[in-house]
Design a protein around this motif. Structure first.
Motif, mmCIF file in Angstrom:
data_model
loop_
_atom_site.group_PDB
_atom_site.id
_atom_site.type_symbol
_atom_site.label_atom_id
_atom_site.label_comp_id
_atom_site.label_asym_id
_atom_site.label_seq_id
_atom_site.Cartn_x
_atom_site.Cartn_y
_atom_site.Cartn_z
ATOM 1 N N GLU A 157 0.826 -1.205 0.000
ATOM 2 C CA GLU A 157 0.000 0.000 0.000
ATOM 3 C C GLU A 157 0.864 1.260 0.000
ATOM 4 O OE1 GLU A 157 -3.157 0.023 -0.654
ATOM 5 O OE2 GLU A 157 -2.997 -2.164 -0.762
ATOM 6 N N SER A 158 2.023 1.209 0.651
ATOM 7 C CA SER A 158 2.929 2.356 0.621
ATOM 8 C C SER A 158 3.424 2.614 -0.797
ATOM 9 C CB SER A 158 4.114 2.120 1.563
ATOM 10 O OG SER A 158 3.690 2.016 2.907
ATOM 11 N N MET A 159 3.783 1.542 -1.509
ATOM 12 C CA MET A 159 4.215 1.695 -2.889
ATOM 13 C C MET A 159 3.072 2.208 -3.755
ATOM 14 S SD MET A 159 6.464 1.669 -5.220
ATOM 15 C CE MET A 159 7.886 0.902 -4.424
ATOM 16 N N ARG A 160 1.870 1.742 -3.490
ATOM 17 C CA ARG A 160 0.720 2.212 -4.273
ATOM 18 C C ARG A 160 0.467 3.702 -4.061
ATOM 19 N NH1 ARG A 160 -2.928 -3.260 -3.345
ATOM 20 N NH2 ARG A 160 -2.266 -4.284 -5.290
ATOM 21 N N ARG A 161 0.712 4.194 -2.860
ATOM 22 C CA ARG A 161 0.571 5.635 -2.629
ATOM 23 C C ARG A 161 1.595 6.413 -3.448
ATOM 24 N NH1 ARG A 161 -0.182 4.046 2.774
ATOM 25 N NH2 ARG A 161 1.948 4.651 3.328
ATOM 26 N N VAL A 162 2.817 5.899 -3.501
ATOM 27 C CA VAL A 162 3.854 6.541 -4.308
ATOM 28 C C VAL A 162 3.445 6.557 -5.778
ATOM 29 C CG1 VAL A 162 6.228 6.302 -5.155
ATOM 30 C CG2 VAL A 162 5.747 6.010 -2.727
ATOM 31 N N LEU A 163 2.912 5.442 -6.257
ATOM 32 C CA LEU A 163 2.501 5.354 -7.658
ATOM 33 C C LEU A 163 1.354 6.306 -7.953
ATOM 34 C CD1 LEU A 163 2.670 1.472 -8.124
ATOM 35 C CD2 LEU A 163 4.329 3.174 -8.896
ATOM 36 N N ALA A 164 0.402 6.400 -7.029
ATOM 37 C CA ALA A 164 -0.742 7.287 -7.233
ATOM 38 C C ALA A 164 -0.312 8.747 -7.303
ATOM 39 C CB ALA A 164 -1.760 7.086 -6.116
ATOM 40 N N GLU A 165 0.723 9.090 -6.539
ATOM 41 C CA GLU A 165 1.204 10.475 -6.513
ATOM 42 C C GLU A 165 2.193 10.790 -7.628
ATOM 43 O OE1 GLU A 165 2.810 10.756 -2.605
ATOM 44 O OE2 GLU A 165 0.843 10.647 -1.613
ATOM 45 N N SER A 166 2.611 9.766 -8.383
ATOM 46 C CA SER A 166 3.660 9.957 -9.391
ATOM 47 C C SER A 166 3.160 10.610 -10.677
ATOM 48 C CB SER A 166 4.301 8.613 -9.738
ATOM 49 O OG SER A 166 3.396 7.793 -10.469
ATOM 50 N N ARG A 167 1.849 10.621 -10.877
ATOM 51 C CA ARG A 167 1.253 11.159 -12.110
ATOM 52 C C ARG A 167 1.730 10.400 -13.351
ATOM 53 N NH1 ARG A 167 3.033 17.007 -12.363
ATOM 54 N NH2 ARG A 167 4.879 16.169 -11.313
ATOM 55 N N ILE A 168 1.992 9.092 -13.175
ATOM 56 C CA ILE A 168 2.436 8.237 -14.280
ATOM 57 C C ILE A 168 1.405 7.139 -14.475
ATOM 58 C CG2 ILE A 168 4.276 6.763 -15.166
ATOM 59 C CD1 ILE A 168 6.209 8.161 -13.283
ATOM 60 N N ASP A 169 1.090 6.841 -15.722
ATOM 61 C CA ASP A 169 0.203 5.732 -16.046
ATOM 62 C C ASP A 169 0.749 4.447 -15.424
ATOM 63 O OD1 ASP A 169 -1.901 4.330 -17.455
ATOM 64 O OD2 ASP A 169 -0.347 3.636 -18.834
ATOM 65 N N THR A 170 -0.096 3.697 -14.701
ATOM 66 C CA THR A 170 0.386 2.536 -13.958
ATOM 67 C C THR A 170 -0.533 1.338 -14.157
ATOM 68 O OG1 THR A 170 1.330 3.959 -12.237
ATOM 69 C CG2 THR A 170 0.972 1.651 -11.667
ATOM 70 N N LEU A 171 0.077 0.174 -14.328
ATOM 71 C CA LEU A 171 -0.629 -1.114 -14.312
ATOM 72 C C LEU A 171 -0.167 -1.854 -13.065
ATOM 73 C CD1 LEU A 171 -0.233 -2.199 -18.051
ATOM 74 C CD2 LEU A 171 -2.260 -1.223 -16.966
#
Length: 203
Positions: free
Chosen positions: A161-175
């Motif tokens: 979940e910590s990594m997912r927060r980083v991904l959500a805040e990155s403004r990068i398309d993510t799978l």
């Protein structure tokens, strides 16, 4: 009117390297990948890959990544030559891991949240670099085979979940395929896991 579906062909270049952290992936893309003028970049990583970035040694000597004054800092470059290690360590992952590591343990962040500042900064540089070159970018978040059986543990969920927060805040398309891998492992069993911890052809 009849339509004909034409096959679409793509040349795919795999720059993956065993044992790399996210920072090393970024450097390899910048130093080698962009030389091929890619039309698209897929950046695939495991949840725990970021833990390698702050180390100066992971099987072999490597760059060290830190966040200093809000910016990504890279140390231990140029990286010491691999030839400086004994022959056995250069050719045997287990031997290098058990006996070839430098004395002492690197300072670990006090919390996962503190540690997540580093992958967030690496992803920001990745996003900026691709954006400046006008190259579309997609992040792909997976986990390794051995992590799947313990995904239900609270500590593991906290990392994910910590990594997912980083991904959500990155403004990068993510799978994000972490939950899908969990479902498939539950459905198909441990045959999806390779002995070395990554994914066999079925996986």
């Amino acid at each position: 009117v009849q339509t004909c579906a034409l096959p679409i062909y793509a040349e795919v270049l795999n720059f993956g390297v065993h044992g790399y952290g996210m920072g090393q992936m970024l450097l390899r893309l910048e130093e080698e990948g962009f030389a091929f003028n890619p039309d698209y970049v897929l950046f695939l990583f495991l949840t725990h890959d970021y833990q390698r970035d702050s180390r100066k040694h992971f099987v072999h000597s490597k760059p060290v990544f830190r966040v200093k004054e809000g910016r990504l800092q890279i140390d231990n470059v140029p990286v010491p030559e691999a030839s400086s290690q004994p022959w056995l360590f250069r050719h045997c992952f287990v031997a290098a891991w058990l006996w070839g590591r430098p004395a002492g343990t690197p300072k670990r962040p006090e919390t996962v949240d503190e540690a997540m500042k580093l992958p967030a900064q690496i992803l920001e540089q990745l996003r900026s670099t691709c954006e400046n070159r006008n190259v579309p970018l997609t992040l792909i978040h997976i986990t390794s085979g051995p992590q799947i059986p313990v995904m239900h543990l609270e500590s593991e969920q906290y990392h994910i979940e910590s990594m997912r927060r980083v991904l959500a805040e990155s403004r990068i398309d993510t799978l994000d395929f972490v939950d899908l891998l969990w479902e498939k492992r539950s459905e198909l069993g441990p045959k999806l896991e390779a002995p070395h911890g990554h994914w066999p052809p079925e996986g």
